[in-house]
Design a protein around this motif. Sequence first.
Motif, PDB file in Angstrom:
ATOM      1  N   GLY A  94       2.908   7.482   2.016  1.00  0.00           N
ATOM      2  CA  GLY A  94       3.834   6.354   2.044  1.00  0.00           C
ATOM      3  C   GLY A  94       5.066   6.644   2.866  1.00  0.00           C
ATOM      4  N   TRP A  95       5.929   5.658   2.870  1.00  0.00           N
ATOM      5  CA  TRP A  95       7.212   5.738   3.563  1.00  0.00           C
ATOM      6  C   TRP A  95       8.327   5.383   2.590  1.00  0.00           C
ATOM      7  N   SER A  96       9.390   6.142   2.680  1.00  0.00           N
ATOM      8  CA  SER A  96      10.619   5.833   1.963  1.00  0.00           C
ATOM      9  C   SER A  96      11.744   5.836   2.985  1.00  0.00           C
ATOM     10  N   ARG A  97      12.894   5.320   2.584  1.00  0.00           N
ATOM     11  CA  ARG A  97      14.022   5.328   3.504  1.00  0.00           C
ATOM     12  C   ARG A  97      15.310   5.606   2.753  1.00  0.00           C
ATOM     13  N   GLN A  98      16.278   6.086   3.502  1.00  0.00           N
ATOM     14  CA  GLN A  98      17.585   6.365   2.917  1.00  0.00           C
ATOM     15  C   GLN A  98      18.661   5.963   3.905  1.00  0.00           C
ATOM     16  N   SER A 145      -6.036   6.396  -0.038  1.00  0.00           N
ATOM     17  CA  SER A 145      -7.089   6.724   0.915  1.00  0.00           C
ATOM     18  C   SER A 145      -8.090   5.591   1.042  1.00  0.00           C
ATOM     19  N   GLY A 146      -8.174   4.769   0.021  1.00  0.00           N
ATOM     20  CA  GLY A 146      -9.080   3.626   0.069  1.00  0.00           C
ATOM     21  C   GLY A 146      -8.494   2.411   0.748  1.00  0.00           C
ATOM     22  N   GLY A 147      -7.224   2.515   1.152  1.00  0.00           N
ATOM     23  CA  GLY A 147      -6.598   1.419   1.883  1.00  0.00           C
ATOM     24  C   GLY A 147      -5.792   0.459   1.033  1.00  0.00           C
ATOM     25  N   SER A 148      -5.688   0.723  -0.253  1.00  0.00           N
ATOM     26  CA  SER A 148      -4.865  -0.138  -1.096  1.00  0.00           C
ATOM     27  C   SER A 148      -3.393   0.119  -0.813  1.00  0.00           C
ATOM     28  N   THR A 149      -2.656  -0.950  -0.645  1.00  0.00           N
ATOM     29  CA  THR A 149      -1.254  -0.818  -0.273  1.00  0.00           C
ATOM     30  C   THR A 149      -0.334  -1.425  -1.318  1.00  0.00           C
ATOM     31  N   ASN A 150       0.886  -0.947  -1.272  1.00  0.00           N
ATOM     32  CA  ASN A 150       1.936  -1.474  -2.122  1.00  0.00           C
ATOM     33  C   ASN A 150       3.222  -1.433  -1.320  1.00  0.00           C
ATOM     34  N   SER A 151       3.990  -2.528  -1.362  1.00  0.00           N
ATOM     35  CA  SER A 151       5.220  -2.590  -0.574  1.00  0.00           C
ATOM     36  C   SER A 151       6.366  -3.073  -1.427  1.00  0.00           C
ATOM     37  N   ALA A 152       7.552  -2.607  -1.088  1.00  0.00           N
ATOM     38  CA  ALA A 152       8.751  -3.099  -1.753  1.00  0.00           C
ATOM     39  C   ALA A 152       8.976  -4.557  -1.390  1.00  0.00           C
ATOM     40  N   ASP A 153       9.570  -5.294  -2.300  1.00  0.00           N
ATOM     41  CA  ASP A 153       9.791  -6.720  -2.057  1.00  0.00           C
ATOM     42  C   ASP A 153      10.616  -6.963  -0.803  1.00  0.00           C
ATOM     43  N   PHE A 154      11.544  -6.066  -0.503  1.00  0.00           N
ATOM     44  CA  PHE A 154      12.435  -6.325   0.623  1.00  0.00           C
ATOM     45  C   PHE A 154      11.742  -6.163   1.980  1.00  0.00           C
ATOM     46  N   VAL A 155      10.506  -5.690   2.013  1.00  0.00           N
ATOM     47  CA  VAL A 155       9.795  -5.572   3.292  1.00  0.00           C
ATOM     48  C   VAL A 155       8.514  -6.402   3.346  1.00  0.00           C
ATOM     49  N   LYS A 156       8.173  -7.028   2.231  1.00  0.00           N
ATOM     50  CA  LYS A 156       6.936  -7.805   2.227  1.00  0.00           C
ATOM     51  C   LYS A 156       7.000  -8.930   3.240  1.00  0.00           C
ATOM     52  N   GLY A 157       5.907  -9.042   3.983  1.00  0.00           N
ATOM     53  CA  GLY A 157       5.846 -10.049   5.037  1.00  0.00           C
ATOM     54  C   GLY A 157       6.413  -9.572   6.366  1.00  0.00           C
ATOM     55  N   ARG A 158       7.072  -8.418   6.366  1.00  0.00           N
ATOM     56  CA  ARG A 158       7.657  -7.891   7.608  1.00  0.00           C
ATOM     57  C   ARG A 158       7.074  -6.535   8.002  1.00  0.00           C
ATOM     58  N   PHE A 159       6.838  -5.669   7.044  1.00  0.00           N
ATOM     59  CA  PHE A 159       6.332  -4.318   7.310  1.00  0.00           C
ATOM     60  C   PHE A 159       4.884  -4.216   6.840  1.00  0.00           C
TER      61      PHE A 159
END
Length: 118
Positions: free
Chosen positions: A35-39, A53-67
């Motif tokens: 994954g990716w985190s930021r500071q 590894s199976g391709g399941s993803t999870n994203s923070a709400d603040f990047v959904k639709g953009r990242f």
Amino acid sequence: QVQLVESGGGLVQPGGSLRLSCAASGRISSIYVMGWSRQAPGKQRELVATVTSGGSTNSADFVKGRFTISRDNAKNTVLLQMNSLKFEDTAVYYCNAKNVVFTSLNYWGQGTQVTVSS
């Protein structure tokens, strides 16, 4: 031992795009979530997105639709495609690989700077 090396950061205008890449040396088996985190300056590190590894993803709400996060298991790489970048996306972005079975095996890259500025 796993080493992670990020690349692709830089300076971009608001609304622009960047693609971050993380290359892992050493074998990243299927039991690692990557994954990716930021500071941002003065703030705590926050999770951006993860991919199994199976391709399941999870994203923070603040990047959904953009990242979008993706992973190439054969090449031991994980990508973060960042579109519609905003000023508040400015941060150091870190790649992470975490073993979900042996949770003490948790690796970080050195980080890559992303600056969104006009």
